[in-house]
Write an enzyme that holds these catalytic residues in place. Structure first.
Site, mmCIF file in Angstrom:
data_model
loop_
_atom_site.group_PDB
_atom_site.id
_atom_site.type_symbol
_atom_site.label_atom_id
_atom_site.label_comp_id
_atom_site.label_asym_id
_atom_site.label_seq_id
_atom_site.Cartn_x
_atom_site.Cartn_y
_atom_site.Cartn_z
ATOM 1 N N GLY A 48 0.816 -1.217 0.000
ATOM 2 C CA GLY A 48 0.000 0.000 0.000
ATOM 3 C C GLY A 48 0.843 1.258 0.000
ATOM 4 N N CYS A 49 1.927 1.239 0.763
ATOM 5 C CA CYS A 49 2.794 2.416 0.864
ATOM 6 C C CYS A 49 3.543 2.651 -0.449
ATOM 7 C CB CYS A 49 3.766 2.255 2.025
ATOM 8 S SG CYS A 49 2.898 2.141 3.614
ATOM 9 N N THR A 50 3.909 1.571 -1.126
ATOM 10 C CA THR A 50 4.579 1.694 -2.414
ATOM 11 C C THR A 50 3.625 2.267 -3.450
ATOM 12 O OG1 THR A 50 6.076 -0.124 -1.894
ATOM 13 C CG2 THR A 50 5.773 0.415 -4.238
#
Length: 158
Positions: A48-50
């Site tokens: 998700g952060c990527t």
């Protein structure tokens, strides 16, 4: 029980000063008189952060065109942030809040539940700060799809 937040739209942005990826430093003082996006994410190089970081990176020209600086913040070490930035060619600063002062000041260090166990972690959140240093818009419990576009749209109102 609903999460109680101490920051609201219209409040002054809490002060910060952090080391960031690619030997940079970011601070509220350095951004005085400039609008910017400060987004908080749980952990570098996770799915998700990527996706979120790559979304902001792809829209950087549009944010630059709107006069906005984008800064990502997590509690990862600077060396981990450098690896993350290099791996995905992220051009904006990824700031390290290892001590947690900034995540706490912005109210994004919260109790989370995963598989029935509670722990403390960063709630994915974004703050749009106006050139006047006031919080123009807050997104909490961010869902990544469509988020970058929503922030870009809101920035046009600044």
């Amino acid at each position: 029980m609903a999460q109680q937040y101490s920051l609201n739209e219209g409040d002054s942005a809490p002060n910060f000063s952090m080391l960031a990826s690619k030997q940079r430093h970011v601070s509220l003082a350095d951004l005085k008189g400039k609008a910017f996006v400060l987004y908080f994410y749980p952990k570098a190089d996770t799915p998700g952060c990527t996706t979120e970081a790559c979304g902001f990176n792809e829209a950087l020209k549009e944010f630059d065109g709107a006069g906005l600086t984008v800064i990502g913040v997590s509690r990862d070490t600077v060396s981990k942030l450098d690896k993350f930035a290099d791996k995905y060619a992220l051009d904006f600063p990824l700031a390290s809040d290892e001590a947690g002062h900034v995540t706490e000041a912005y109210g994004v260090w919260v109790e989370k539940t995963l598989y029935g166990k509670t722990h403390m972690g960063i709630e994915r959140s974004t703050f749009l700060i106006g050139a006047d240093g006031k919080i123009a818009r807050i997104w909490r419990k961010v869902k990544v799809p469509g988020h970058v576009e929503a922030v870009l749209d809101a920035s046009k109102a600044l």
